[in-house]
Design an enzyme around this catalytic site. Structure first.
Site, short mmCIF file in Angstrom:
data_model
loop_
_atom_site.label_atom_id
_atom_site.label_comp_id
_atom_site.label_asym_id
_atom_site.label_seq_id
_atom_site.Cartn_x
_atom_site.Cartn_y
_atom_site.Cartn_z
N GLN A 169 41.08 -27.36 -77.08
CA GLN A 169 39.97 -27.31 -76.12
C GLN A 169 38.76 -28.06 -76.69
OE1 GLN A 169 37.30 -23.82 -75.19
NE2 GLN A 169 38.31 -23.96 -73.19
N CYS A 200 32.54 -21.32 -70.73
CA CYS A 200 31.91 -20.47 -71.75
C CYS A 200 30.44 -20.28 -71.43
CB CYS A 200 32.09 -21.06 -73.14
SG CYS A 200 31.39 -20.02 -74.43
N HIS A 231 38.97 -18.22 -65.28
CA HIS A 231 38.53 -16.86 -65.59
C HIS A 231 37.97 -16.32 -64.28
CE1 HIS A 231 36.35 -13.97 -68.54
NE2 HIS A 231 36.61 -13.39 -67.38
N ASN A 283 43.17 -15.98 -65.49
CA ASN A 283 42.62 -15.41 -66.71
C ASN A 283 41.53 -14.41 -66.32
OD1 ASN A 283 40.11 -16.46 -68.99
ND2 ASN A 283 41.82 -15.16 -69.57
N GLY A 284 41.38 -13.37 -67.13
CA GLY A 284 40.30 -12.41 -66.90
C GLY A 284 40.80 -11.03 -66.56
N GLY A 285 40.49 -10.05 -67.43
CA GLY A 285 40.83 -8.66 -67.14
C GLY A 285 42.29 -8.30 -67.32
N GLY A 297 43.04 -13.25 -73.13
CA GLY A 297 42.03 -13.54 -74.13
C GLY A 297 41.92 -12.48 -75.19
N ARG A 298 40.86 -11.69 -75.13
CA ARG A 298 40.54 -10.73 -76.20
C ARG A 298 41.68 -9.77 -76.50
NH1 ARG A 298 35.73 -12.56 -78.65
NH2 ARG A 298 35.13 -14.14 -77.12
#
Length: 447
Positions: free
Chosen positions: A115, A145, A218, A258-260, A287-288
């Site tokens: 990236q 971001c 996201h 992406n996301g959650g 992600g996290r």
């Protein structure tokens, strides 16, 4: 539409690369005759062989997390999951003579994407050429971001969504100089630029004037002022349905969600969720959660997500010892600084493994033992892990990847009305949002 002639041994090349080149050719307007010749297979970093395959699951690029060391651990846990680097700013690559420090990776990390961060087309093109020479399988531009370290450092990161023409120019410049797919990772919107119509305008502008055929979204907006990066990952509401709506309105493009997303079971449910035969997401990006609980997310991915007969890691114990052998080979490989400290340090090398026992008995004691042995100066990662794992029960150390729990069907909210093109009285085509469901984006444009 341009006529595309295919010449060469297509079967010898990955279908994903073929689709990318076809998209790149077909994006040229005016009915010109385009001849496509498959490129020669690119050597991977270190002379290895690329393993491409479907991108059903990927780990998101995360600054200070998805470095070469975490990616090595992730690849031990899953051979099929796509990995991303941390974001690398274009100027860092262009002006640093030691690009290996930021871009080198072992061949076993394929498939892996790099990236980039930046907003100047010429600078990004220069950086992309350098990145491509290392054998990355994809080059992605960060348009999502919200950190002030990114969005506040000039117009790049999430702030780029406010200038879709700039993103289009950047992607066109990058696509013109590399032979791997170029992709965009973005949000649903930024600040007050957050309507579905504006999101469609961003996607349309970027995809029609560049070789981008894949967007990773996201699925929430972000606020550049007033929210921290953590709050921007949790407070703005998730709108997964918007990603499906984009696939409905831009069926010729591909979209990843992406996301959650917190588990493999949820990932499998999303991949199985189809509003119709063609209305589904291409892949899921986590992600996290992948960093905070790597064993839970990655150790069963090859079987559950990619349909492999077995997973590469049979236990946390085996995975940690395999990673320790790699880490030991890297101790001090980056040289000694002015204070006499070697890089990478032991602490940097053990960091990716600290969450391997997340949620399990002995997790806290394992972390405490790691810290104690680091302070004591244990010389190798292997010795450090062997001593620290003594704090973890045997049944946890040697447990195989968990079988999936019962999967809840994935459900989206109601999709926003389609956005279609209409020509105004001045002859200029504009995006307008309809009040009710109608034909697809392509059919409306052709009408």
């Amino acid at each position: 539409m341009a006529r595309v002639l295919l010449r060469g041994n297509i079967s010898a090349h990955n279908s994903r690369d073929l689709k990318f080149h076809l998209l790149k050719c077909c994006s040229q307007r005016g009915g010109r005759r385009v001849v496509f010749r498959p490129r020669a297979a690119s050597p991977s970093s270190g002379g290895g062989t690329r393993t491409m395959g479907s991108e059903l699951l990927s780990v998101a690029p995360m600054m200070e997390y998805t470095d070469i060391h975490f990616r090595s651990l992730a690849r031990i846990l899953s051979r099929r999951t796509w990995l991303y680097t941390e974001m690398v700013v274009d100027s860092t690559i262009r002006h640093n003579p030691n690009t290996d420090r930021f871009l080198a990776f072992p061949p076993e990390q394929h498939p892996v994407a790099c990236q980039l961060g930046g907003s100047n087309p010429e600078n990004l093109a220069e950086a992309a050429k350098i990145v491509a020479a290392y054998g990355y399988d994809e080059i992605n531009l960060n348009c999502g971001c919200p950190s002030d370290r990114v969005a506040g450092a000039g117009c790049f990161g999430a702030k780029l969504m406010l200038t879709p023409d700039t993103v289009a120019a950047c992607m066109q410049a990058m696509g013109d100089v590399v032979d791997v797919p170029v992709t965009v990772k973005c949000r649903l919107g930024v600040d007050d630029y957050d309507s579905y119509e504006e999101l469609c305008n961003f996607v349309k502008t970027v995809s029609e004037t560049s070789a981008v055929g894949h967007f990773i979204l996201h699925a929430r907006k972000c606020l550049l002022n007033g929210l921290s990066p953590h709050q921007n990952r949790t407070i703005p509401p998730l709108r997964h349905e918007w990603v499906y709506a984009l696939k409905r309105d831009f069926p010729e493009l591909e979209f990843s969600l992406n996301g959650g997303i917190k588990s493999l079971e949820q990932t499998r449910s999303i991949l199985d969720h189809r509003l119709d035969e063609n209305l589904h997401v291409r892949s899921v990006m986590i992600g996290r959660a992948a960093y905070e609980k790597p064993w839970d997310i990655l150790s069963n991915a090859d079987k559950l997500i990619f349909g492999e007969e077995s997973n590469p890691a049979i236990s946390r114990y085996q995975a940690l010892l395999d990673y320790a052998a790699i880490a030991d080979s890297r101790i001090g490989s980056g040289g000694i600084d002015s204070k006499g400290k070697s890089h990478p340090s032991m602490r940097v090398l053990v960091k990716p493994a600290l969450n391997m026992f997340h949620g399990q008995k002995g997790c806290k004691k394992f972390k405490q033992a790691v810290d104690k042995h680091l302070i004591a100066g244990v010389p190798t990662v292997t010795e450090l892990f062997e001593k620290s794992m003594a704090e973890v029960p045997e049944e946890v150390l040697h447990a195989p990847p968990l079988e999936p729990e019962e999967m809840e069907p994935f459900a989206t909210g109601g999709l926003p009305p389609p956005v279609v093109l209409r020509s105004g009285s001045d002859g200029v085509e504009r995006l307008l949002q309809t009040d009710e469901a109608g034909p697809s984006h392509v059919e409306q444009v052709a009408a």
